[in-house]
Motif scaffolding. Structure first.
Motif, PDB file in Angstrom:
ATOM      1  N   LEU A  20       0.832  -1.200   0.000  1.00  0.00           N
ATOM      2  CA  LEU A  20       0.000   0.000   0.000  1.00  0.00           C
ATOM      3  C   LEU A  20       0.871   1.256   0.000  1.00  0.00           C
ATOM      4  O   LEU A  20       0.622   2.197  -0.759  1.00  0.00           O
ATOM      5  N   ARG A  21       1.888   1.267   0.826  1.00  0.00           N
ATOM      6  CA  ARG A  21       2.784   2.428   0.899  1.00  0.00           C
ATOM      7  C   ARG A  21       3.555   2.630  -0.418  1.00  0.00           C
ATOM      8  O   ARG A  21       3.786   3.764  -0.842  1.00  0.00           O
ATOM      9  N   ILE A  22       3.934   1.536  -1.063  1.00  0.00           N
ATOM     10  CA  ILE A  22       4.603   1.633  -2.369  1.00  0.00           C
ATOM     11  C   ILE A  22       3.659   2.289  -3.375  1.00  0.00           C
ATOM     12  O   ILE A  22       4.059   3.179  -4.137  1.00  0.00           O
ATOM     13  N   TRP A  23       2.405   1.861  -3.386  1.00  0.00           N
ATOM     14  CA  TRP A  23       1.429   2.413  -4.323  1.00  0.00           C
ATOM     15  C   TRP A  23       1.173   3.889  -4.056  1.00  0.00           C
ATOM     16  O   TRP A  23       1.003   4.671  -4.988  1.00  0.00           O
ATOM     17  N   VAL A  24       1.170   4.279  -2.782  1.00  0.00           N
ATOM     18  CA  VAL A  24       0.977   5.692  -2.436  1.00  0.00           C
ATOM     19  C   VAL A  24       2.196   6.495  -2.892  1.00  0.00           C
ATOM     20  O   VAL A  24       2.056   7.556  -3.511  1.00  0.00           O
ATOM     21  N   ARG A  25       3.411   5.994  -2.613  1.00  0.00           N
ATOM     22  CA  ARG A  25       4.638   6.690  -3.045  1.00  0.00           C
ATOM     23  C   ARG A  25       4.687   6.838  -4.566  1.00  0.00           C
ATOM     24  O   ARG A  25       5.160   7.854  -5.081  1.00  0.00           O
ATOM     25  N   ALA A  26       4.210   5.817  -5.270  1.00  0.00           N
ATOM     26  CA  ALA A  26       4.200   5.859  -6.736  1.00  0.00           C
ATOM     27  C   ALA A  26       3.128   6.803  -7.276  1.00  0.00           C
ATOM     28  O   ALA A  26       3.135   7.127  -8.465  1.00  0.00           O
ATOM     29  N   GLY A  27       2.209   7.224  -6.415  1.00  0.00           N
ATOM     30  CA  GLY A  27       1.133   8.114  -6.854  1.00  0.00           C
ATOM     31  C   GLY A  27      -0.051   7.384  -7.454  1.00  0.00           C
ATOM     32  O   GLY A  27      -0.943   7.999  -8.026  1.00  0.00           O
ATOM     33  N   VAL A  29      -2.225   5.678  -5.763  1.00  0.00           N
ATOM     34  CA  VAL A  29      -3.326   5.928  -4.827  1.00  0.00           C
ATOM     35  C   VAL A  29      -2.971   7.245  -4.147  1.00  0.00           C
ATOM     36  O   VAL A  29      -1.829   7.443  -3.740  1.00  0.00           O
ATOM     37  N   ARG A  30      -3.954   8.142  -4.043  1.00  0.00           N
ATOM     38  CA  ARG A  30      -3.691   9.471  -3.492  1.00  0.00           C
ATOM     39  C   ARG A  30      -4.601   9.754  -2.297  1.00  0.00           C
ATOM     40  O   ARG A  30      -5.591  10.467  -2.428  1.00  0.00           O
ATOM     41  N   PRO A  31      -4.226   9.217  -1.136  1.00  0.00           N
ATOM     42  CA  PRO A  31      -5.060   9.454   0.045  1.00  0.00           C
ATOM     43  C   PRO A  31      -4.887  10.883   0.564  1.00  0.00           C
ATOM     44  O   PRO A  31      -3.916  11.569   0.227  1.00  0.00           O
ATOM     45  N   ALA A  32      -5.847  11.293   1.389  1.00  0.00           N
ATOM     46  CA  ALA A  32      -5.705  12.563   2.103  1.00  0.00           C
ATOM     47  C   ALA A  32      -4.641  12.366   3.174  1.00  0.00           C
ATOM     48  O   ALA A  32      -4.321  11.238   3.560  1.00  0.00           O
ATOM     49  N   PRO A  38      -1.786   8.693   6.330  1.00  0.00           N
ATOM     50  CA  PRO A  38      -2.714   8.785   5.200  1.00  0.00           C
ATOM     51  C   PRO A  38      -4.113   8.312   5.578  1.00  0.00           C
ATOM     52  O   PRO A  38      -4.276   7.391   6.371  1.00  0.00           O
ATOM     53  N   LEU A  39      -5.099   8.993   4.991  1.00  0.00           N
ATOM     54  CA  LEU A  39      -6.502   8.626   5.200  1.00  0.00           C
ATOM     55  C   LEU A  39      -7.126   8.368   3.838  1.00  0.00           C
ATOM     56  O   LEU A  39      -7.083   9.216   2.945  1.00  0.00           O
ATOM     57  N   ASP A  41     -10.373   7.091   1.260  1.00  0.00           N
ATOM     58  CA  ASP A  41     -11.826   7.103   1.140  1.00  0.00           C
ATOM     59  C   ASP A  41     -12.261   5.908   0.285  1.00  0.00           C
ATOM     60  O   ASP A  41     -11.428   5.097  -0.131  1.00  0.00           O
ATOM     61  N   GLU A  42     -13.550   5.816   0.021  1.00  0.00           N
ATOM     62  CA  GLU A  42     -14.075   4.654  -0.719  1.00  0.00           C
ATOM     63  C   GLU A  42     -13.535   4.580  -2.146  1.00  0.00           C
ATOM     64  O   GLU A  42     -13.336   3.489  -2.679  1.00  0.00           O
ATOM     65  N   ILE A  43     -13.290   5.714  -2.760  1.00  0.00           N
ATOM     66  CA  ILE A  43     -12.718   5.709  -4.112  1.00  0.00           C
ATOM     67  C   ILE A  43     -11.297   5.149  -4.066  1.00  0.00           C
ATOM     68  O   ILE A  43     -10.894   4.374  -4.935  1.00  0.00           O
ATOM     69  N   ASP A  44     -10.544   5.542  -3.036  1.00  0.00           N
ATOM     70  CA  ASP A  44      -9.200   4.983  -2.864  1.00  0.00           C
ATOM     71  C   ASP A  44      -9.269   3.465  -2.687  1.00  0.00           C
ATOM     72  O   ASP A  44      -8.466   2.729  -3.261  1.00  0.00           O
ATOM     73  N   ILE A  45     -10.227   3.012  -1.882  1.00  0.00           N
ATOM     74  CA  ILE A  45     -10.379   1.570  -1.634  1.00  0.00           C
ATOM     75  C   ILE A  45     -10.667   0.835  -2.953  1.00  0.00           C
ATOM     76  O   ILE A  45     -10.087  -0.219  -3.229  1.00  0.00           O
TER      77      ILE A  45
END
Length: 132
Positions: A20-27, A29-32, A38-39, A41-45
């Motif tokens: 999950l953290r790799i995907w966030v770092r890669a951009g 997934v863009r959580p708040a 990171p937080l 939402d349902e679209i992120d899920i």
């Protein structure tokens, strides 16, 4: 609703905190950003589930995902834009809709004339019973 990393991992099968953290770092997934991390939402899920399915079920590598995700994002953006265009077209008088349909058919061909094995693009219906 804001969802933390632990809850995401518990809700989405086959996703680890590390992944999950790799995907966030890669951009991908863009959580708040919250005070505690990171937080999501349902679209992120939904996107995380898509990533998981492409990675696990389709066995796509991160390199492949890096190519595919922007293409999928662009496809979805284009569909949203076409939906808005179709709605705007439906708000126009019938003669304007027919004129636009005629111009489009001149450029791409009329779907009624398309071969059975080829799927031609279609425009929103003018009104039932009207011919274009």
């Amino acid at each position: 609703m804001s969802i933390d990393e632990q809850t995401v991992v518990s809700r989405v099968d086959r996703v680890s905190i590390n992944e999950l953290r790799i995907w966030v770092r890669a951009g991908w997934v863009r959580p708040a950003h919250g005070e505690t991390g990171p937080l999501f939402d349902e679209i992120d899920i939904a996107r995380i589930r898509l990533l998981s399915e492409m990675k696990e079920d389709m066995r796509l590598s991160n390199k492949a995902l890096a190519v595919i995700l922007p293409l999928l994002d662009r496809l979805h953006q284009t569909r949203r834009e076409l939906r808005v265009l179709a709605e705007a077209l439906q708000e126009q008088p019938e003669d304007v809709r027919k004129m636009v349909a005629s111009c489009v058919y001149d450029k791409i061909g009329n779907p009624k004339d398309a071969n059975a094995d080829q799927q031609a693009p279609t425009l929103p219906k003018v009104k039932s019973g009207d011919e274009v």
